[in-house]
Design a protein around this motif. Structure first.
Motif, short mmCIF file in Angstrom:
data_model
loop_
_atom_site.label_atom_id
_atom_site.label_comp_id
_atom_site.label_asym_id
_atom_site.label_seq_id
_atom_site.Cartn_x
_atom_site.Cartn_y
_atom_site.Cartn_z
N ALA A 47 -6.94 1.78 0.28
CA ALA A 47 -5.72 2.48 0.69
C ALA A 47 -4.98 1.68 1.76
O ALA A 47 -3.75 1.54 1.71
N GLY A 48 -5.71 1.16 2.73
CA GLY A 48 -5.09 0.35 3.77
C GLY A 48 -4.46 -0.91 3.22
O GLY A 48 -3.34 -1.29 3.60
N ALA A 49 -5.15 -1.58 2.31
CA ALA A 49 -4.62 -2.81 1.71
C ALA A 49 -3.37 -2.53 0.88
O ALA A 49 -2.49 -3.39 0.78
N LEU A 50 -3.27 -1.34 0.33
CA LEU A 50 -2.09 -0.94 -0.45
C LEU A 50 -0.98 -0.42 0.46
O LEU A 50 0.08 -0.03 -0.02
N ASP A 51 -1.24 -0.37 1.76
CA ASP A 51 -0.30 0.16 2.75
C ASP A 51 0.03 1.63 2.51
O ASP A 51 1.14 2.09 2.76
#
Length: 122
Positions: A54-58
């Motif tokens: 989720a973080g990597a996908l912003d």
């Protein structure tokens, strides 16, 4: 719920299935998880691959951390230098999840009351 395998089964065994929509049947890989995450207003989870995804996908994500977290979460901050869309909720003592859940609950209520579609940094 975005849990799969034993974790998803634990939700069912504990009797929480009626409180969640179970996506286990449609998640085959990280691409499926990414597709689901991209359509959510917020992901809330513990330090797992899913919060990193989720973080990597912003995508907005709140991560619940133990008192002594993995090194990458650093200390003394509620944000992540790697994931700008992430907010960190840390235990205040070993095994103390009650206060973490209370802070998440309060932040979620505030985000809902404010009508936020992107509550990560509130």
């Amino acid at each position: 719920s975005l849990q799969i395998g034993d974790s998803a089964n634990a939700i069912r065994v504990q009797g929480f299935s009626a409180l969640m929509h179970d996506h286990q049947g449609i998640i085959r890989d990280f691409a499926d998880s990414a597709s689901l995450v991209a359509g959510l207003d917020l992901v809330i989870g513990v330090d797992t691959a899913l919060v990193h995804l989720a973080g990597a996908l912003d995508c907005p994500v709140w991560t619940l951390l133990p008192f002594v977290p993995d090194w990458r979460w650093q200390t003394g901050r509620d944000d992540s230098p790697w994931y700008p869309s992430m907010r960190l909720f840390r235990q205040t003592g070993t095994g103390r999840w009650d206060d973490v859940i209370e802070r998440v609950r309060a932040a979620l209520e505030k985000a809902v009351a404010d009508g936020s579609r992107h509550p990560a940094r509130q």
